[in-house]
Write an enzyme that holds these catalytic residues in place. Structure first.
Site, short mmCIF file in Angstrom:
data_model
loop_
_atom_site.label_atom_id
_atom_site.label_comp_id
_atom_site.label_asym_id
_atom_site.label_seq_id
_atom_site.Cartn_x
_atom_site.Cartn_y
_atom_site.Cartn_z
N SER A 91 28.57 -35.91 30.68
CA SER A 91 29.41 -36.78 29.84
C SER A 91 28.70 -37.46 28.68
O SER A 91 29.36 -38.10 27.85
CB SER A 91 30.09 -37.84 30.71
OG SER A 91 31.12 -37.27 31.44
N SER A 99 32.94 -37.25 29.15
CA SER A 99 33.87 -38.36 29.06
C SER A 99 33.51 -39.36 27.96
O SER A 99 34.35 -40.15 27.54
CB SER A 99 33.94 -39.10 30.39
OG SER A 99 32.68 -39.71 30.67
N LYS A 152 30.35 -47.98 25.60
CA LYS A 152 31.40 -47.22 26.28
C LYS A 152 32.18 -48.20 27.16
O LYS A 152 31.59 -49.10 27.78
CB LYS A 152 30.74 -46.11 27.13
CG LYS A 152 31.73 -45.20 27.84
CD LYS A 152 31.02 -44.05 28.56
CE LYS A 152 31.99 -43.15 29.29
NZ LYS A 152 31.34 -42.04 29.99
#
Lengths: 95, 484
Positions: B175, B151, B76
């Site tokens: 998330s 997210s 990420k």
């Protein structure tokens, strides 16, 4: 929860965010919606309840007070747009 | 190759069925084909990946014992990667190339994984749909007109589309679990403190926790083995004895007590999602688990509490972006104040600015007790709810989200509507507990997630139950048709 236009301007100053005059009403109404959601907290009975700041309440890992990291000043200052003689340059502060 | 789990790929690499270079090239080819459609990766590190894969092959030909040696992974874009841009989905960090690796990245590199690239995400991890990314939205591989969740939407979409067998992710209010649910993959948010936050760009420090997204619970256990470590650079890192999270994963779950919180099966829950979750409960009872009704009475206050605490911490954490030391700087500042205010207004997107303003408001003089202190007291009540429940049950299960993936634009104009997307995941972060989401079916061809919440440091227990479910079901094996 109603906010005034001045409240939004003041929040912008505190948060160091330049707020466009034309967007204040829009920001204000969305913040009001969020604050309305947040105000549901007031329905909770929290008498004699300690605040919980952290999942590891009261725990703090400590280590010996020794230097363990190298000084990477040059590597980190490469990330800045404006550096001179190892110092960060900013606009003139004192007239 | 891309339909194999990590556990199978490990075996294939060890028996030289294929090399890490071949496996890596295969995923890079898929990324080249699918990323222009899905936008799951912000940066692809092709050259670096092929170089690392060659090194891994040399190690595999020697006496390398690292289980993950040669397995590709996506990070990420919230995790700092030395020499590779780390944008956190923001214009503010569009040019930021960290001079160091996050501990998670370092741990996984030392375990021999191959970084394929950096995953797209909501800006500064603030969002539940990936619509706040400066680099454009990620598309859900099951239906490109729908959001992938957020997210960690890029991480989840990349795993779902078989662009990578694994991805790192972070979870502040859901998330990891929410995008895993919406993309039909498996995601684990460990106990707060189990995985180092060093080098993970901070959103809300008392809630942020890294974790893996993969296809199966077993793969998540393998990844967790490499990701979890004590880190003297993170003062909240837990010093624990070394543990193999795969141990006990096959343990029978007969007699295991499963808590069903009544508050998670009311209100906005889509009836079809509820039905798929009930089907999963049947799988559990068939395996001999016992269902126990429980109550988490303060659930409805978890979203209001979170939307004080997370923005308050974010407003402090994001104060470091001043336009001076790194990050976006505005042109021709007239004064220092002008430099601060314009750099931040230009560098941060609308949702990030909104949360900074909310946090600033809640922490400002006269409002601190009414909002921040009150939210922290409610946080304690939420934690107490869990403590009481875990005296009666081994794990708690629920839907991960109230509904399947929604269409782009459906909630982006109403922040409150978007915030309620995380109604079932947020309480776990407030308490610091481990939670995971596994695929449990489909509603209108869109995946649905099943959430398992464990007591502190009970990752092995929830992985065990998830693995037993995945031995009995096929939901985690299904992949979307390739979008074109």
């Amino acid at each position: 929860m109603k906010l005034k236009r001045d409240d939004v301007t003041q929040l912008g100053i505190l948060a160091k965010l330049a707020i466009d005059e034309n967007t204040i009403n829009d920001i204000k109404s969305r913040l009001e919606n969020v604050l309305e959601l947040v105000n549901q907290l007031q329905t909770a009975d929290t008498v004699n309840i300690d605040p919980m700041a952290h999942p590891q309440q009261g725990f703090q890992a400590l280590r010996e007070d020794q230097i363990t990291e190298e000084n990477d000043q040059k590597a980190f200052q490469k990330l800045s747009k404006d550096v001179q003689n190892g110092l960060y340059l900013v606009p003139k502060v004192i007239e | 190759m891309h339909d194999m789990s990590i556990a199978s790929q490990i075996k294939a690499l060890k028996t030289r069925e294929f090399s890490s270079a071949e496996l890596t090239q295969h995923y890079l080819d898929r990324i080249k084909r699918l990323n222009p459609i899905l936008n799951a990766l912000i940066t692809v590190t092709e050259e670096k990946a092929l170089d690392s894969a060659k090194k891994a092959d040399r190690a595999l030909n020697g006496d390398n014992n690292n289980e993950l040696c040669g397995i590709p992974i996506v990070h990420k874009d919230i995790f700092c990667t030395q020499g590779v841009r780390t944008s956190c989905g923001s214009k503010m960090l569009n040019d930021f190339v960290p001079p160091y690796d996050a501990t998670v990245v370092k741990n996984l590199a030392e375990a021999g994984t191959i970084m394929l690239g950096k995953a797209n995400m909501d800006e500064f991890a603030m969002g539940s749909s990936n619509e706040t990314s400066f680099y454009g939205s990620v598309k859900n591989p099951w239906d490109i007109s729908r959001v992938p969740g957020g997210s960690s939407g890029g991480s989840a979409a990349a795993v779902a589309a078989r662009m990578t067998p694994a991805a790192t992710a972070t979870d502040t209010g859901g998330s990891i679990r929410q995008p895993a649910a919406l993309c039909g993959v498996t995601g684990l948010k460990p106990t707060y403190g189990l995985i180092s936050r060093w080098g993970m760009i901070a959103f809300a420090s008392s809630l942020d926790q890294g974790g893996p997204i993969a296809r199966t619970a077993e793969d998540c256990a393998i990844l967790l083995n490499a990701m979890a470590s004590f880190d003297h650079r993170d003062s909240t890192s837990l010093r624990l004895p070394e543990k193999n999270y795969k141990d006990g994963i096959n343990r029978p779950i007969s007699g295991c007590k499963i808590g069903i919180p009544k508050e998670y099966f009311t209100g906005s829950l889509n009836p079809n999602v509820e039905a798929t979750v009930f089907d999963m409960l049947k799988v559990l009872t068939d395996l001999g688990a016992k269902l126990v009704d429980i109550s988490l009475p303060n659930t409805k206050l978890s979203v209001p509490s979170y939307y004080v605490i997370a923005p308050a911490e974010a407003s402090a954490n994001l104060a470091r972006f001043d336009g001076i030391r790194y990050g976006h700087r505005c042109e021709n500042p007239k004064s220092l104040e002008d430099l601060y205010c314009r750099s931040r207004a230009e560098g941060f997107g609308e949702e990030v600015q909104r949360r900074i303003l909310i946090g600033t408001y809640c922490l400002s003089a006269g409002y601190h007790d009414a909002y921040y202190r009150k939210a922290q007291q409610v946080r304690n009540l939420i934690k107490q709810d869990f403590t009481k429940s875990f005296s009666k049950v081994d794990v708690i299960v629920s839907p991960t989200c109230p509904a399947p993936a929604f269409k782009f634009g459906e909630k982006s104009d109403d922040p409150v509507k978007m915030y309620l997307e995380d109604i079932y995941t947020i309480a776990t972060n407030l308490a610091g507990l481990p939670g995971m989401s596994i695929p449990c079916g489909f509603v209108d061809q869109n995946p649905v997630g099943f959430q398992l919440i464990g007591d502190y440091l009970q990752e092995t227990r929830i992985l065990n139950i998830a693995h037993c479910i995945q031995r009995e079901t096929d939901w985690h094996k299904l992949s979307p048709e390739e979008p074109s």
